[in-house]
Design a protein around this motif. Structure first.
Motif, PDB file in Angstrom:
ATOM      1  N   ILE A 353       0.837  -1.196   0.000  1.00  0.00           N
ATOM      2  CA  ILE A 353       0.000   0.000   0.000  1.00  0.00           C
ATOM      3  C   ILE A 353       0.871   1.245   0.000  1.00  0.00           C
ATOM      4  N   GLY A 354       1.926   1.220   0.845  1.00  0.00           N
ATOM      5  CA  GLY A 354       2.816   2.367   0.909  1.00  0.00           C
ATOM      6  C   GLY A 354       3.540   2.619  -0.397  1.00  0.00           C
ATOM      7  N   SER A 355       4.117   1.557  -0.978  1.00  0.00           N
ATOM      8  CA  SER A 355       4.853   1.712  -2.239  1.00  0.00           C
ATOM      9  C   SER A 355       3.926   2.156  -3.370  1.00  0.00           C
ATOM     10  N   PHE A 356       2.756   1.524  -3.423  1.00  0.00           N
ATOM     11  CA  PHE A 356       1.798   1.874  -4.473  1.00  0.00           C
ATOM     12  C   PHE A 356       1.326   3.317  -4.307  1.00  0.00           C
ATOM     13  N   GLY A 357       0.959   3.681  -3.062  1.00  0.00           N
ATOM     14  CA  GLY A 357       0.447   5.025  -2.800  1.00  0.00           C
ATOM     15  C   GLY A 357       1.492   6.101  -3.035  1.00  0.00           C
ATOM     16  N   PHE A 358       2.701   5.904  -2.491  1.00  0.00           N
ATOM     17  CA  PHE A 358       3.732   6.913  -2.658  1.00  0.00           C
ATOM     18  C   PHE A 358       4.262   6.940  -4.089  1.00  0.00           C
TER      19      PHE A 358
END
Length: 394
Positions: A353-358
């Motif tokens: 989620i973090g990698s995708f979102g950022f």
């Protein structure tokens, strides 16, 4: 009798880290340079995070019920075969997204089993009083690898015939050397019972054990949260260099070197420290990391970005070493595999989620993404500290 040091366990991670760091350097650089965006990179890293979560769900029961040395060897074998196999078929000038996804799946599968097995086997071979020093020295050596490899990667990129396939072959060779070292590891499996737990039994008993120890719960949550944001920082750096500093590979390599240098300083600090780890110190280190990110996002000057990299690496290394040592100290041997499996579920579970979102956010907020990361870290630390303060004494 347990020893105070173990050379195969010390050198093997260092050698594989050199190759893996070179590979990640090349992956980040070639993908962002080819596309001008972090979107594909975010998708690949997000997918890798999902693979890690699935591996984390399975690794605990294997690490606690089978020979931990054999699991380490199998993990290295999967990684080296993935590197050599895809080096034969991948287009180094324009690697297809599906190839990067499958390659990531192979590497992250090996990593998902290797990390918990390595962390669980250390307390079996080393005396309790030697754990923090060994963890600190090992972490320092890994960060030394992270210093050498960006500089080496930047140098390799100046050679015309060097391409993405070259970095894959180098990574595969490092896993091959690491495999050879682990073969020489003197280890006698210490499985406590002949009864092998099922996956559900393993997860149930592991979570039950964690929830009986609030310090373990806090360590797991803090580590997962902080390291997801650390991954976001690594995602942002190639974008910032590409768009604001002329796309200079050397400038990017200096930032990665700064992160590693900070990690070495943090490791050396704990190597000589005789003070036991504390909650207060952990929160202080993460607040330093957050403050550095906020400043770097506000002042868009390369020297500030470079200082940020050193400070952030220092704070994160100090936090991670203590957190791992506390977990090894507080956990019974028969639960170590499951506890570190749960730990890496927390580390990897939110990373997609973090990698995708950022990956998408960085295209919008650009350099200010670092400030967003810092503010997110501050808010999380404040919430976690208030939540756990009632059940844990500092």
């Amino acid at each position: 009798m347990k020893s105070r040091f173990n050379w195969p366990l010390f050198l093997s991670p260092f050698i594989s880290r050199v190759g893996d760091s070179l590979y990640l350097f090349a992956l980040n650089w070639f993908v962002v340079k080819a596309t001008g965006s972090t979107v594909i990179l975010g998708i690949v890293e997000g997918f890798g995070g999902l693979v890690l979560v699935v591996g984390d769900l399975l690794c605990g029961v294997l690490v606690d019920n089978f020979n931990r040395k054999h699991i380490l060897l199998a993990s290295e074998l999967v990684c080296l075969l993935s590197c050599f196999g895809f080096a034969l078929i991948i287009d180094p000038e324009n690697p297809a997204t599906w190839q990067l996804l499958l390659l990531t799946a192979g590497l992250d599968t090996g990593i998902a089993f290797s990390f918990p097995a390595a962390k669980a086997i250390v307390p079996e071979l080393l005396a309790p009083s030697a754990l923090q020093r060994f963890n600190a020295l090992s972490n320092t050596t890994l960060n030394l690898a992270d210093i050498v490899t960006p500089l080496l990667g930047g140098l390799l990129l100046t050679i015309n015939w060097i391409d993405f396939r070259t970095f894959l072959l180098l990574n595969g060779s490092s896993f091959l050397l690491s495999f050879g070292l682990l073969v020489s590891l003197k280890y006698q499996s210490k499985r406590v019972s002949d009864h092998r737990l099922s996956l559900l039994e393993s997860l149930r008993s592991g979570f039950h054990y964690v929830f009986q120890h609030p310090v373990l719960v806090e360590n797991v949550i803090l580590s997962g949260f902080a390291n997801v944001l650390f991954a976001a920082v690594r995602l942002v750096l190639p974008f910032v260099v590409t768009h604001f500093y002329g796309g200079d590979a050397q400038l990017y390599s200096y930032l990665l070197t700064g992160l590693a240098l900070g990690g070495i300083l943090g490791g050396l600090r704990l190597t000589v420290s005789h003070r036991p780890a504390s909650r207060t110190a952990n929160y202080q280190d993460l607040l330093v990391a957050a403050g550095a990110a906020i400043i770097a996002g506000i002042w868009q000057v390369y020297p500030v970005l470079l200082v940020f990299a050193v400070v952030y690496g220092y704070a994160m290394a100090s936090f991670n070493i203590r957190a791992f040592t506390l977990t090894q100290d507080l956990t019974e041997n028969q639960y170590l595999g499951r506890i570190f499996g749960i730990w890496f579920i927390a580390l990897d579970g939110f990373q997609p989620i973090g990698s995708f979102g950022f990956g998408f956010l960085t295209d919008i907020t650009q350099n200010a993404t670092l400030t967003v990361i810092g503010l997110t870290l501050v808010a999380g630390l404040f919430g976690f500290h208030r939540f756990f303060s009632g059940s844990i004494k500092s």
